[in-house]
Design an enzyme around this catalytic site. Structure first.
Site, mmCIF file in Angstrom:
data_model
loop_
_atom_site.group_PDB
_atom_site.id
_atom_site.type_symbol
_atom_site.label_atom_id
_atom_site.label_comp_id
_atom_site.label_asym_id
_atom_site.label_seq_id
_atom_site.Cartn_x
_atom_site.Cartn_y
_atom_site.Cartn_z
ATOM 1 C CE LYS A 1 33.180 33.351 71.374
ATOM 2 N NZ LYS A 1 32.287 34.485 71.689
HETATM 3 C C1 PLP Z 1 30.996 34.544 72.208
HETATM 4 C C2 PLP Z 1 30.457 35.819 72.737
HETATM 5 C C3 PLP Z 1 29.448 35.841 73.730
HETATM 6 C C4 PLP Z 1 28.790 34.595 74.265
HETATM 7 O O1 PLP Z 1 29.639 33.804 75.037
HETATM 8 P P1 PLP Z 1 29.294 32.260 75.318
HETATM 9 O O2 PLP Z 1 30.505 31.687 75.909
HETATM 10 O O3 PLP Z 1 28.967 31.670 73.961
HETATM 11 O O4 PLP Z 1 28.098 32.239 76.214
HETATM 12 C C5 PLP Z 1 29.050 37.083 74.228
HETATM 13 N N1 PLP Z 1 29.577 38.231 73.742
HETATM 14 C C6 PLP Z 1 30.529 38.248 72.785
HETATM 15 C C7 PLP Z 1 31.049 39.544 72.297
HETATM 16 C C8 PLP Z 1 31.013 37.039 72.255
HETATM 17 O O5 PLP Z 1 31.955 37.062 71.291
#
Ligand code: PLP
Length: 469
Positions: free
Chosen positions: A113
């Site tokens: 993120k």
């Molecule tokens: C948010 C997240 C995901 C999923 O990603 P999306 O964009 O919601 O499909 C997978 N792994 C981790 C560690 C995340 O923080």
């Protein structure tokens, strides 16, 4: 470049206009009117660029209303070695069997993120200053998104963050990560309740239009287009690092929940990046795996959403999925609107008539992974290569192995570092994962958090007293 709604009910808007908004007024999501195309020649000219300068090249195709010299300053401020603890920003590490890890988790909160959020922090501050206004971000988190937003917006001018979390329900590491921030514009609010109740408070405040307008409430949720655009960059970066010839094909495997990360891969592929397959991996919450296998989209209610050992993928209603469906139905906004009307009425919709195109035209394949698969994958990757992967990345590796082809590099997106989910590493290997050296003392730092009752009134009073005006 202008943006339209997937449901057809919004006048075309600029990047900066949609930046600070959530859903389009018709309930749809903003999408570029036309996707920019990157020629082979242009792509080849990007070899050797730093990550920040590649981000500038890609994002300048989307943020056409921001002057080039300003945008370059923003990407250079967002993607520094200091913030990402890595000269490459996104390192590429070979595993075995044709797989490599694309390291998206070198940022301050150890999860992918940060990749989008660090750019978002820069561009929010820039656009708010230009417009002479302020914004108060209100959100609820059970982990990754909230901390990434706080680290991206700490110390930024014109913006404050009010992040609700469930008191006593996050890991010690997650608490330390958020609550150790001492910046005056970051407010951690721990409510006596569970995550859903915290989320309900945020919805109640955002739904109170008078309060929302007066205090200029905003959000940084996963449907924000600037986040999707910023994520497109690392697909280009991964391709450039994994190839040395024009036109060479690469596949990507993506641990998925809200469909944000892999949607960015779909956008990159649609812009002309030579991507062979987009491999979508889910955990036991397999709504998306089911869709790509059957053509039927059937989100699950909360009580059928399992709590798993890859918790950031425990999502049953994929908020960005509508953007892909928009492309899938030939950008027919009326059809998208009808599908989501059917979804509200029947709880599902059926696009199995388009099933043959999912792979042949869009490159999508899918698979799922269980708790046992996750443990076995963490063990096997460690034994074979000495690399420790986190449980989400393990889901990606498990499914990637099912689709790897000779001569086509398979890049698995590393969505978190193992130290963030150490309990599962301990279950798999009998010992915990240690955090990176610079975070070794995190849990002993002083913490700043406001603990309060789980009520709209209490949170509202706190925002009134502390909002940026
Ligand atoms: C948010 C997240 C995901 C999923 O990603 P999306 O964009 O919601 O499909 C997978 N792994 C981790 C560690 C995340 O923080």
């Amino acid at each position: 470049m202008k943006y339209v709604s997937t449901r057809g009910g919004m006048n075309a808007l600029e990047f900066s206009d949609i930046l600070l908004e959530g859903l389009a007024p018709d309930g749809g999501l903003a999408m570029p009117e036309q996707l920019p195309q990157v020629s082979e020649q242009t792509l080849e000219s990007w070899r050797g660029l730093s990550y920040a300068d590649l981000a500038f090249e890609v994002l300048s195709l989307f943020a056409t209303d921001i002057p080039a010299e300003d945008l370059r300053r923003l990407t250079r401020a967002a993607y520094t070695q200091e913030i990402f603890n890595s000269e490459d920003i996104v390192p590429l590490r070979p595993l075995d069997g044709g797989l490599s890890l694309l390291g998206l988790s070198e940022g301050p909160t150890l999860a992918f993120k940060d990749m989008a959020m660090q750019f978002l922090g820069q561009v929010f501050e820039y656009v708010l200053a230009k417009r002479g206004t302020t914004l108060n971000i209100v959100g609820a988190t059970s982990g990754d998104t909230g901390s990434a937003a706080e680290y991206a917006l700490r110390g930024k001018q014109g913006v404050a963050v009010f992040m609700l979390s469930p008191h006593g329900r996050m890991s010690a590491f997650q608490r330390a990560q958020m609550y150790s921030l001492q910046d005056e514009n970051i407010h951690n609010i721990a409510v006596h309740g569970v995550f859903d109740e915290a989320q309900d408070i945020v919805k109640a405040l955002a739904g109170d239009l008078e309060f929302k307008t007066k205090y200029r409430l905003g959000a940084v949720n996963s449907i924000n287009w600037a986040r999707i655009a910023a994520q497109v960059v690392y697909y280009f970066h991964g391709w450039l690092r994994a190839t040395d010839k024009p036109g060479q094909q690469v596949s990507f495997a993506v641990p998925s929940g809200n469909f944000g990360n892999i949607l960015s891969g779909h956008i990159a592929r649609s812009m002309g990046l030579p991507v062979r397959r987009l491999v979508l991996a889910t955990n036991e919450n397999n709504v998306l795996e089911e869709f790509f296998r059957t053509g039927i989209y059937r989100p699950r209610p909360a009580e059928q959403t399992y709590a798993t050992s890859s918790p950031s993928m425990d999502i049953s209603r994929a908020s960005n999925f509508e953007r892909f469906v928009f492309d899938l139905v030939g950008r027919d906004a009326a059809r998208v609107k009808a599908l989501w009307t059917a979804l509200a009425k029947d709880g599902s919709f059926d696009l199995s008539d388009l099933l043959p195109e999912f792979e042949s035209r869009y490159g999508f394949v899918s698979g799922q992974s269980s708790h046992e698969d996750r443990l076995a994958t963490i063990r096997s990757v460690y034994e074979e290569t000495g690399v420790l992967v986190d449980p989400h990345t393990a889901d990606g590796v498990k499914v990637a192995r099912e689709f790897v082809e000779p001569g086509v590099p398979m890049l698995v997106l590393e969505t978190a570092l193992p130290a963030k989910f150490s309990e599962t590493i301990e279950e798999a290997l009998g010992r915990p994962a240690t955090p990176p050296g610079n975070l070794a003392n995190l849990e002993s730092l002083p913490q700043r958090v406001e603990v309060m009752e789980c009520s709209v009134a209490a949170v509202r009073r706190f925002i009134e007293a502390n909002a940026k005006v």
